[in-house]
Enzyme design. Sequence first.
Site, PDB file in Angstrom:
ATOM      1  N   GLU A 132      55.974  43.934  36.183  1.00  0.00           N
ATOM      2  CA  GLU A 132      57.115  43.015  36.063  1.00  0.00           C
ATOM      3  C   GLU A 132      58.409  43.649  35.560  1.00  0.00           C
ATOM      4  OE1 GLU A 132      55.732  39.781  33.589  1.00  0.00           O
ATOM      5  OE2 GLU A 132      54.297  39.105  35.085  1.00  0.00           O
ATOM      6  N   GLU A 239      46.840  38.631  41.447  1.00  0.00           N
ATOM      7  CA  GLU A 239      46.655  37.555  40.459  1.00  0.00           C
ATOM      8  C   GLU A 239      46.764  36.187  41.136  1.00  0.00           C
ATOM      9  OE1 GLU A 239      49.248  38.109  37.047  1.00  0.00           O
ATOM     10  OE2 GLU A 239      48.990  40.278  37.082  1.00  0.00           O
TER      11      GLU A 239
HETATM   12  C1  XIL Z   1      48.324  35.916  31.323  1.00  0.00           C
HETATM   13  C2  XIL Z   1      46.923  35.508  30.893  1.00  0.00           C
HETATM   14  O1  XIL Z   1      46.277  34.879  31.971  1.00  0.00           O
HETATM   15  C3  XIL Z   1      46.997  34.577  29.699  1.00  0.00           C
HETATM   16  O2  XIL Z   1      45.691  34.350  29.166  1.00  0.00           O
HETATM   17  C4  XIL Z   1      47.875  35.178  28.598  1.00  0.00           C
HETATM   18  O3  XIL Z   1      48.021  34.219  27.557  1.00  0.00           O
HETATM   19  C5  XIL Z   1      49.237  35.547  29.150  1.00  0.00           C
HETATM   20  O4  XIL Z   1      49.061  36.436  30.234  1.00  0.00           O
HETATM   21  N1  XIL Z   1      51.309  38.038  34.863  1.00  0.00           N
HETATM   22  C6  XIL Z   1      50.445  39.000  34.420  1.00  0.00           C
HETATM   23  C7  XIL Z   1      49.268  38.613  33.610  1.00  0.00           C
HETATM   24  O5  XIL Z   1      50.593  40.177  34.780  1.00  0.00           O
HETATM   25  O6  XIL Z   1      48.918  39.592  32.677  1.00  0.00           O
HETATM   26  C8  XIL Z   1      49.461  37.288  32.919  1.00  0.00           C
HETATM   27  O7  XIL Z   1      48.240  36.912  32.312  1.00  0.00           O
HETATM   28  C9  XIL Z   1      49.925  36.248  33.915  1.00  0.00           C
HETATM   29  C10 XIL Z   1      51.243  36.636  34.527  1.00  0.00           C
END
Ligand code: XIL
Length: 334
Positions: A132, A239
């Site tokens: 990101e 994701e």
């Molecule tokens: C999220 C997790 O799912 C949550 O449990 C945590 O509280 C915050 O992070 N982008 C990403 C992930 O790269 O690491 C994130 O994961 C969601 C958004």
Amino acid sequence: MIMGLKDYYKNYFPVGVAVNTHSIKGNEASLISKEFNSITPENAMKWAYIEPKQDIYNWKDADSIVAFAKKNHLRIRGHNLCWHEQNPSWLFVDKNGNQVSKDTLLQRLKAHIFRVVNRYKDAVYAWDVVNEAIDDDSTKFLRDSKWHEICGEDFIDSAFVYAHEADPKAQLFYNDYNAERPEKRERIYKLLKGLRAKGIPVTGVGSQAHWSIYEPKQDELETTIKEFASLGLKVQITELDLSIFPWEKSRRKKNPNENDEYSDQLKAKQAAQYKMIFDVFRKYRQYINGVTFWNVSDKDSWLNHYPVEGRKNYPLLFDSLLHRKAVYWNVAQW
Ligand code: XIL
């Protein structure tokens, strides 16, 4: 044998899921090994978990997830090595609380990457190296983070170089969200093109795919995959979830009159969207070398808390009882 997602997609790409220490136990554990052949630790490999206090390490959760994957012969994607969130509070400051220099921060990054990548070298086949880095504001390029503020753009190059030194065999990804929105896609493309031109060892781009029933559109998705692939990069969907609400970023409270019912109309839209995206993934399988869902079931999707605390969401293929939803078959059958 009962077929799972991984079997339906045997000739296409590995199908993965984000896990935590809770989901690798009990009923979810058997679902994971039946349906998936890859995992990503949802949080356990993030810096704040691994080294919450300087020189104090917490490997327990990550180790248990790696042991689970080994036992069940699952691939592991490491997530992640350099991000602006979920960092320990000591990372950007010295003992007196003053911001550290660029040299110090890059040394810390190098030591961290070597330590984590080395520990899981025989288990993790791919890392999200930088997560990101592009700004949400389309008029800006890199996000205004501590990494950027202290190191300029160099932190990205350095993170990939360190990761490659630590494990020359690992696949190294740049990972981001909203990658299909044209204005963000172009900025990610620019970043990656620059990395390739400089000879930085990046092997792939991860589209997080925190999508919804409203986006992306098919042509946006196809253009994105083709553009990234044209740089000679592998593409992974890292994701995946399909929210029933439009995308939002800032945390807020649920409005009293906000409806979070999973109506038949929303289910139908979601089914059409899931079908479309997997049709596209199969069409471009020569470029796509992994698709990972973010969480196992609607019971514990992170979207039940984020960005709206307490608003129920239904983004995944398994319901709160861990049963396959009707939409499962829009993905598994074609
Ligand atoms: C999220 C997790 O799912 C949550 O449990 C945590 O509280 C915050 O992070 N982008 C990403 C992930 O790269 O690491 C994130 O994961 C969601 C958004």
